[in-house]
Design a protein around this motif. Sequence first.
Motif, PDB file in Angstrom:
ATOM      1  N   TYR A  32       0.817  -1.209   0.000  1.00  0.00           N
ATOM      2  CA  TYR A  32       0.000   0.000   0.000  1.00  0.00           C
ATOM      3  C   TYR A  32       0.857   1.268   0.000  1.00  0.00           C
ATOM      4  N   PHE A  33       2.155   1.138   0.191  1.00  0.00           N
ATOM      5  CA  PHE A  33       3.038   2.296   0.131  1.00  0.00           C
ATOM      6  C   PHE A  33       3.313   2.676  -1.323  1.00  0.00           C
ATOM      7  N   PRO A  34       3.567   3.963  -1.583  1.00  0.00           N
ATOM      8  CA  PRO A  34       4.003   4.358  -2.941  1.00  0.00           C
ATOM      9  C   PRO A  34       5.282   3.619  -3.331  1.00  0.00           C
ATOM     10  N   GLY A  35       5.420   3.319  -4.613  1.00  0.00           N
ATOM     11  CA  GLY A  35       6.558   2.527  -5.085  1.00  0.00           C
ATOM     12  C   GLY A  35       7.905   3.164  -4.791  1.00  0.00           C
ATOM     13  N   SER A  36       8.010   4.477  -4.982  1.00  0.00           N
ATOM     14  CA  SER A  36       9.293   5.151  -4.752  1.00  0.00           C
ATOM     15  C   SER A  36       9.663   5.144  -3.273  1.00  0.00           C
ATOM     16  N   TYR A  37       8.671   5.331  -2.400  1.00  0.00           N
ATOM     17  CA  TYR A  37       8.930   5.301  -0.953  1.00  0.00           C
ATOM     18  C   TYR A  37       9.326   3.896  -0.511  1.00  0.00           C
ATOM     19  N   ARG A  38       8.671   2.902  -1.075  1.00  0.00           N
ATOM     20  CA  ARG A  38       9.009   1.519  -0.759  1.00  0.00           C
ATOM     21  C   ARG A  38      10.417   1.180  -1.225  1.00  0.00           C
ATOM     22  N   PHE A  39      10.804   1.710  -2.374  1.00  0.00           N
ATOM     23  CA  PHE A  39      12.155   1.460  -2.883  1.00  0.00           C
ATOM     24  C   PHE A  39      13.207   2.081  -1.975  1.00  0.00           C
ATOM     25  N   VAL A  40      12.970   3.315  -1.524  1.00  0.00           N
ATOM     26  CA  VAL A  40      13.943   3.986  -0.644  1.00  0.00           C
ATOM     27  C   VAL A  40      14.118   3.202   0.652  1.00  0.00           C
ATOM     28  N   LEU A  41      13.019   2.723   1.224  1.00  0.00           N
ATOM     29  CA  LEU A  41      13.113   1.923   2.444  1.00  0.00           C
ATOM     30  C   LEU A  41      13.850   0.613   2.183  1.00  0.00           C
ATOM     31  N   ASN A  42      13.569  -0.023   1.056  1.00  0.00           N
ATOM     32  CA  ASN A  42      14.263  -1.268   0.706  1.00  0.00           C
ATOM     33  C   ASN A  42      15.750  -1.041   0.506  1.00  0.00           C
ATOM     34  N   LEU A  43      16.100   0.077  -0.117  1.00  0.00           N
ATOM     35  CA  LEU A  43      17.506   0.379  -0.382  1.00  0.00           C
ATOM     36  C   LEU A  43      18.290   0.507   0.919  1.00  0.00           C
ATOM     37  N   PHE A  44      17.788   1.316   1.838  1.00  0.00           N
ATOM     38  CA  PHE A  44      18.519   1.525   3.092  1.00  0.00           C
ATOM     39  C   PHE A  44      18.423   0.308   4.016  1.00  0.00           C
ATOM     40  N   SER A  45      17.352  -0.457   3.906  1.00  0.00           N
ATOM     41  CA  SER A  45      17.278  -1.701   4.675  1.00  0.00           C
ATOM     42  C   SER A  45      18.350  -2.675   4.221  1.00  0.00           C
ATOM     43  N   PHE A  46      18.580  -2.718   2.917  1.00  0.00           N
ATOM     44  CA  PHE A  46      19.619  -3.591   2.384  1.00  0.00           C
ATOM     45  C   PHE A  46      21.011  -3.082   2.764  1.00  0.00           C
ATOM     46  N   LEU A  47      21.204  -1.768   2.711  1.00  0.00           N
ATOM     47  CA  LEU A  47      22.504  -1.187   3.076  1.00  0.00           C
ATOM     48  C   LEU A  47      22.858  -1.504   4.527  1.00  0.00           C
ATOM     49  N   LEU A  48      21.847  -1.489   5.395  1.00  0.00           N
ATOM     50  CA  LEU A  48      22.083  -1.718   6.822  1.00  0.00           C
ATOM     51  C   LEU A  48      21.958  -3.184   7.202  1.00  0.00           C
ATOM     52  N   GLY A  49      21.363  -3.978   6.337  1.00  0.00           N
ATOM     53  CA  GLY A  49      21.158  -5.383   6.670  1.00  0.00           C
ATOM     54  C   GLY A  49      20.124  -5.584   7.754  1.00  0.00           C
ATOM     55  N   VAL A  50      19.077  -4.744   7.767  1.00  0.00           N
ATOM     56  CA  VAL A  50      18.025  -4.832   8.777  1.00  0.00           C
ATOM     57  C   VAL A  50      16.695  -5.107   8.095  1.00  0.00           C
ATOM     58  N   GLU A  51      15.699  -5.441   8.902  1.00  0.00           N
ATOM     59  CA  GLU A  51      14.363  -5.677   8.380  1.00  0.00           C
ATOM     60  C   GLU A  51      13.726  -4.377   7.897  1.00  0.00           C
ATOM     61  N   PHE A  52      12.863  -4.510   6.890  1.00  0.00           N
ATOM     62  CA  PHE A  52      12.133  -3.365   6.351  1.00  0.00           C
ATOM     63  C   PHE A  52      11.346  -2.667   7.455  1.00  0.00           C
ATOM     64  N   SER A  53      10.704  -3.455   8.324  1.00  0.00           N
ATOM     65  CA  SER A  53       9.856  -2.898   9.384  1.00  0.00           C
ATOM     66  C   SER A  53      10.667  -2.104  10.402  1.00  0.00           C
ATOM     67  N   SER A  54      11.922  -2.481  10.632  1.00  0.00           N
ATOM     68  CA  SER A  54      12.756  -1.761  11.607  1.00  0.00           C
ATOM     69  C   SER A  54      13.001  -0.327  11.163  1.00  0.00           C
ATOM     70  N   LEU A  55      13.337  -0.158   9.892  1.00  0.00           N
ATOM     71  CA  LEU A  55      13.555   1.187   9.366  1.00  0.00           C
ATOM     72  C   LEU A  55      12.245   1.968   9.294  1.00  0.00           C
ATOM     73  N   TYR A  56      11.182   1.288   8.906  1.00  0.00           N
ATOM     74  CA  TYR A  56       9.868   1.934   8.828  1.00  0.00           C
ATOM     75  C   TYR A  56       9.446   2.480  10.190  1.00  0.00           C
ATOM     76  N   ASN A  57       9.612   1.689  11.251  1.00  0.00           N
ATOM     77  CA  ASN A  57       9.225   2.118  12.591  1.00  0.00           C
ATOM     78  C   ASN A  57      10.073   3.297  13.070  1.00  0.00           C
ATOM     79  N   GLU A  58      11.362   3.307  12.690  1.00  0.00           N
ATOM     80  CA  GLU A  58      12.229   4.429  13.078  1.00  0.00           C
ATOM     81  C   GLU A  58      11.794   5.707  12.359  1.00  0.00           C
TER      82      GLU A  58
END
Length: 376
Positions: free
Chosen positions: A325-351
């Motif tokens: 349900y998130f916009p594609g570009s916002y979802r991509f940015v979260l996925n990018l930094f989640s991958f860079l940090l090696g953390v779960e998508f939800s962890s970055l989202y909650n922060e």
Amino acid sequence: MSMPMTLAFCYLALLWLRESITLSDLLQFVSELQLPYINAFQYFPEEMKLYGPDIRIFQVQSIPSYDEIQRKMRQLAEFLDMPQFPEITEKCFLHPNLLCIKYLLAANLPESMHIWTQRLVKKMGIGEVNYLTFHPLSRGAKSINYEIQAAAVIVITLKLLFVLDDKHEWLLSDRAEELNKQNHEGIKHFRFSKWYKVMKSCLDESEKKADEQKARYLWKCEKPLFSIKNQAVVHKRKRIIHSLTKQFVKLTSQPAFEKREPSSFCFIGKQSSLERQSFHEDSLVGYDNEKSEKIVNVNQRYWLTCLKICNEKSCRHLTKTEMKYFPGSYRFVLNLFSFLLGVEFSSLYNEVCQLEHKLFDMPETLKTGKLDRKLK
């Protein structure tokens, strides 16, 4: 003691010494076999033998998550009755201003965006010494996820500049392209659409490569971990595993595991391709409405990720079904930094949710219903 607790102890020492190696870096080194975690017993001296329950400690079948090590680190600090940790000042590597620079470079974003992240850090008060310093014995003490916090600041900055609603970021990219065509001063304006295309390709390739390397993990090494009674069985299994591994390597024509030099940058292998399409020198002048220290959104269409912070004890956080349900570009940015940090998508989202509530003072904002005034 256990292997995850050993990692927590290492991170505790790094945090006490205020080293530049974050928990994300530590777990990345483990996954890349730069640290002896998987099959660590192969580095033991020959005369060292393990028996009974001690054998299970070193039979590692998975790499612990970021949240698990953070939780064990807090428990360990409380158990040891550790005093207040050394202060995290602006000169420390764990300060959000310095970490933002690190992750802006890692994500191939313009260096000038650091001015915006500094403003956000100051406005939210997350750069203060009392906020950043860990107090294990104080009531309600919480450890700070320093790298996740810095990444969340960058995500909010991107939302302030480009909205990330699958509409305005593309319109602003078209505007930047027109400015680049009419430009006679040699200024290259940042185009989000071009950055998205380059980094999306890089992220997809890196994720595929990471999955392939995880599939090639040799959870059992050549040096067996056994007691004297089952020595013959272990040797037989080792020969079978070695034979199967050799056959699969011939079929794939690839090494069992590609080991590279230690680095906290996930895209270090793509350095040559990123250098040809670097966005570090791009300008954000066209997105700033006034030359002051105020945070001004270019279009006043900022949207909140969530209106209510979830309860960590009872909430299951974000699920994969809700991500769509998130916009594609916002979802991509979260996925990018989640991958860079090696953390779960939800962890970055909650922060991001936590920091947005700090930035906009949500209880007061929801009462007045005026979000745009909080942007200034």
